[in-house]
Scaffold this motif. Structure first.
Motif, PDB file in Angstrom:
ATOM      1  N   THR A 157     -40.799  31.078   5.978  1.00  0.00           N
ATOM      2  CA  THR A 157     -40.521  31.796   4.743  1.00  0.00           C
ATOM      3  C   THR A 157     -39.424  31.113   3.924  1.00  0.00           C
ATOM      4  O   THR A 157     -38.718  30.204   4.400  1.00  0.00           O
ATOM      5  N   ASP A 158     -39.259  31.605   2.697  1.00  0.00           N
ATOM      6  CA  ASP A 158     -38.179  31.125   1.832  1.00  0.00           C
ATOM      7  C   ASP A 158     -36.811  31.486   2.406  1.00  0.00           C
ATOM      8  O   ASP A 158     -35.831  30.765   2.195  1.00  0.00           O
ATOM      9  N   GLN A 159     -36.726  32.610   3.117  1.00  0.00           N
ATOM     10  CA  GLN A 159     -35.466  32.985   3.758  1.00  0.00           C
ATOM     11  C   GLN A 159     -35.020  31.941   4.777  1.00  0.00           C
ATOM     12  O   GLN A 159     -33.828  31.613   4.857  1.00  0.00           O
ATOM     13  N   MET A 160     -35.943  31.404   5.516  1.00  0.00           N
ATOM     14  CA  MET A 160     -35.603  30.369   6.494  1.00  0.00           C
ATOM     15  C   MET A 160     -35.135  29.091   5.793  1.00  0.00           C
ATOM     16  O   MET A 160     -34.185  28.430   6.250  1.00  0.00           O
ATOM     17  N   ILE A 161     -35.772  28.733   4.685  1.00  0.00           N
ATOM     18  CA  ILE A 161     -35.374  27.526   3.954  1.00  0.00           C
ATOM     19  C   ILE A 161     -33.976  27.688   3.355  1.00  0.00           C
ATOM     20  O   ILE A 161     -33.151  26.764   3.411  1.00  0.00           O
ATOM     21  N   VAL A 162     -33.696  28.867   2.799  1.00  0.00           N
ATOM     22  CA  VAL A 162     -32.351  29.116   2.258  1.00  0.00           C
ATOM     23  C   VAL A 162     -31.319  29.089   3.376  1.00  0.00           C
ATOM     24  O   VAL A 162     -30.200  28.567   3.209  1.00  0.00           O
ATOM     25  N   HIS A 163     -31.655  29.645   4.524  1.00  0.00           N
ATOM     26  CA  HIS A 163     -30.732  29.632   5.671  1.00  0.00           C
ATOM     27  C   HIS A 163     -30.425  28.200   6.103  1.00  0.00           C
ATOM     28  O   HIS A 163     -29.255  27.862   6.365  1.00  0.00           O
ATOM     29  N   ILE A 164     -31.442  27.349   6.176  1.00  0.00           N
ATOM     30  CA  ILE A 164     -31.214  25.943   6.546  1.00  0.00           C
ATOM     31  C   ILE A 164     -30.348  25.249   5.506  1.00  0.00           C
ATOM     32  O   ILE A 164     -29.455  24.458   5.840  1.00  0.00           O
ATOM     33  N   THR A 165     -30.581  25.538   4.234  1.00  0.00           N
ATOM     34  CA  THR A 165     -29.800  24.905   3.159  1.00  0.00           C
ATOM     35  C   THR A 165     -28.323  25.255   3.268  1.00  0.00           C
ATOM     36  O   THR A 165     -27.446  24.375   3.189  1.00  0.00           O
ATOM     37  N   GLU A 166     -28.013  26.532   3.476  1.00  0.00           N
ATOM     38  CA  GLU A 166     -26.616  26.972   3.534  1.00  0.00           C
ATOM     39  C   GLU A 166     -25.889  26.362   4.730  1.00  0.00           C
ATOM     40  O   GLU A 166     -24.763  25.863   4.605  1.00  0.00           O
ATOM     41  N   HIS A 167     -26.512  26.386   5.891  1.00  0.00           N
ATOM     42  CA  HIS A 167     -25.822  25.899   7.086  1.00  0.00           C
ATOM     43  C   HIS A 167     -25.796  24.375   7.139  1.00  0.00           C
ATOM     44  O   HIS A 167     -24.904  23.809   7.793  1.00  0.00           O
TER      45      HIS A 167
END
Length: 598
Positions: free
Chosen positions: A122-132
């Protein structure tokens, strides 16, 4: 000199015994002797209390024995020994459990491969990877690499391409001798290595004292597991273990070894999936802390106290099944035991089938292997107890199964080759064996599909292979759901390789501005060499209709219009087909506008 008197007079063999009463108040000196007893000639001393004979170690020594003041006190009854109830087995079969046919929601249409992929990754997983990833780069170097969600999608696109087109090294995708345009034109090798170096999934500074040994990858696995649980399952589920290849030593004891697996060294994951190959739930094995996140209420509800490791894994994975009464679970002899079959049916209402080892049958009385070999191939023996049947069948070897869903009847036949007849003959086969063979291979099917096009993630950081496994399982699960929808709507599905390449092309092109075309300023002009016009690849629907970066460019070369097929134009789209897609754009035909509108 007599040797018997050299060491002095021999010690007396009689031992002095002092009787101490249990009550210290009774041990008074004046009460121990009675002056009248010695003067009476007819006095007979009372018989001494019978004492157990002294042991060999305490023999010929003075002993203090505690005697109760109340000699008439009755001894306390001995503690009752705990006796296990012996299971009674009888020569009786069980009826077959009738499963309802699985009913799936009728889809309105078959979606694009990118849409199926986004349901899992999902997009939530991609945003999570980007932040960390940005956070980890700051923690390591003091400056952020300033990556974005769109760049992470391009990074995933490159990884998907690399899984299909495997090169000896990463640099070969950008080398002049072996340049691969879908990768080299998407991202530079320097930027790719920077993202691969700093990609991260959790904050290391918040993990002190955490019992989870997979804390570096746990958030991504949890988000991916939530999406897998939303997939409608079939009524036949299987539980098995999967190995994610890793030969490094930085993971410590997280790295396991299983001899009969293709990847013998790696991380062990227990999975539950449908017989079609879709994975719905999983548990990361990490030794004693594998079940650290199981609550006490769930622990008591599932009855995990008296179960072995394999039985605990099956109980926890089956607890997330929605329609438990209409589901049968299959597992191998690593998990199966007589207590597990009864526990699943008692606590969860699940019926199950599994091959079992001899010491876990619950004492089932079955024929020995030697006797079955003498009788020949196809011999069946069975017995049942408490609604559970134990079936032993001899094919090439003897195999034993436990089940409360399938039994022996109805008998069927399977084809086996015999040396005596030099041909295949019919061999009797019980129904439980056929049901097990049909439904048990779901996890192995998923593992085989993952290994067909595997994301290259060899690294010193042990959690990167697990990240690659999430990407591959997302693609495989998405393709199997797409294949299911195609069969419902009676459409021909595309193969897995084409599905993966379609997702990769959409990830790098959808909602993104294309790279700047043209030669850099100051470069010398080189005469163009006329080459045959290569076949133009049409973009995916997400790229074609996203409305971002589609600009008409005019060139000296003419080409056939890709929409009307009858016109010839010098106008091309700057984004579609890597800038090589010709479309009519004049006062008579507006194919360029019509091509980018639904």
């Amino acid at each position: 000199m007599d040797c018997r008197t050299f060491y002095g007079p021999p010690r007396s063999t009689s031992s002095t015994i002092a009787l101490l009463p249990a009550d210290p108040c009774d041990s008074e000196v004046e009460e121990l002797s009675d002056p009248d007893d010695g003067d009476n000639e007819d006095f007979v001393p009372p018989r001494s209390i019978d004492l157990p004979p002294p042991s060999k170690k305490l023999r010929n020594r003075n002993r203090l024995v505690e005697v109760s003041s109340d000699l008439n006190q009755t001894p306390s009854p001995p503690a009752k020994s705990r006796k296990t109830k012996k299971t009674k087995w009888v020569k009786k079969d069980i009826p077959i459990f009738t499963l309802p046919e699985p009913v799936f929601e009728l889809p309105e249409l078959v979606q694009t491969p990118f849409q199926y992929f986004k349901k899992l990754f999902t997009d939530q997983m991609i945003v999570h990877i980007t932040e960390h990833t940005n956070l980890y780069s700051v923690q390591q170097t003091g400056t952020s690499i300033n990556t974005t969600a769109a760049e992470i999608e391009v990074f995933l696109s490159v990884l998907l391409y690399m899984g299909v087109f495997e090169f000896p090294s990463l640099e070969d995708y950008w080398a002049c001798e072996s340049r691969f345009p879908p990768v080299a034109d998407t991202m530079s090798v320097k930027r790719f290595k920077v993202l691969r170096r700093y990609v991260h999934f959790n904050d290391n500074f918040q993990m002190e004292g955490c019992p989870d040994r997979f804390h570096k990858i746990r958030p991504l696995f949890d988000m991916f597991r939530e999406q897998c649980l939303l997939i409608p399952p079939t009524n036949k589920q299987s539980v098995d273990k999967v190995m994610v290849a890793y030969k490094g030593t930085r993971a410590g004891k997280l790295r396991q070894y299983i001899q009969n697996k293709p990847d013998k060294w790696g991380f062990k994951i227990f999975c539950r999936g449908s017989y079609s190959g879709i994975i719905h739930d999983f548990i990361l094995y990490q030794g004693a802390t594998t079940f650290f996140n199981i609550q006490e209420e769930e622990h008591a509800h599932l009855g995990l106290e008296d179960l072995l490791l394999g039985a605990k894994v099956v109980s926890i994975l089956c607890n997330t099944i929605v329609h438990k009464e209409a589901t049968v679970v299959f597992y191998d002899n690593f998990f199966t035991s007589f207590n597990l079959v009864k526990t699943l049916h008692t606590n969860l209402g699940l019926r199950s089938v599994g091959t079992v080892r001899v010491n876990r049958t619950g004492g089932a009385t079955l024929m020995s292997d030697k006797e079955m070999v003498k009788r020949g191939r196809g011999v069946v023996d069975f017995c049942s107890s408490e609604g559970v049947v134990a079936v032993k069948w001899f094919d090439n070897k003897c195999v034993t199964l436990l089940s409360n869903a399938y039994g022996v009847e109805p008998l069927s036949s399977v084809k086996r080759y015999t040396k005596e007849a030099q041909q295949k003959v019919d061999v009797p086969c019980p129904s439980i064996v056929l049901a097990y063979n049909q439904a048990m291979g779901g996890i192995d099917l998923s593992d085989m599909l993952v290994h067909l096009y595997k994301t290259p993630m060899k690294s010193r950081r042990w959690y990167l292979p697990l990240f690659g496994y999430i990407i591959d399982v997302s693609i495989v699960n998405a393709w199997l759901i797409y294949k299911r929808d195609c069969s419902i709507l009676k459409q021909k599905p595309m193969p897995l390789k084409k599905f993966r390449l379609s997702v990769a092309a959409t990830l790098k092109g959808a909602d993104k501005v294309p790279a700047r075309a043209g030669r850099p300023p100051g470069a010398k002009h080189k005469p163009q060499v006329r080459r045959p016009n290569p076949r133009v690849l049409h973009p995916t629907q997400e790229v074609r209709y996203d409305g971002v970066g589609h600009w008409p460019t005019f060139g000296t070369q003419r080409g056939r219009c890709n929409l009307c097929k009858s016109g010839v134009s010098r106008w091309r789209c700057s984004k579609c087909g890597d800038g090589k897609l010709f479309l009519c754009l004049n006062n008579k035909k507006q194919c360029f506008v019509a091509y980018h509108q639904r």
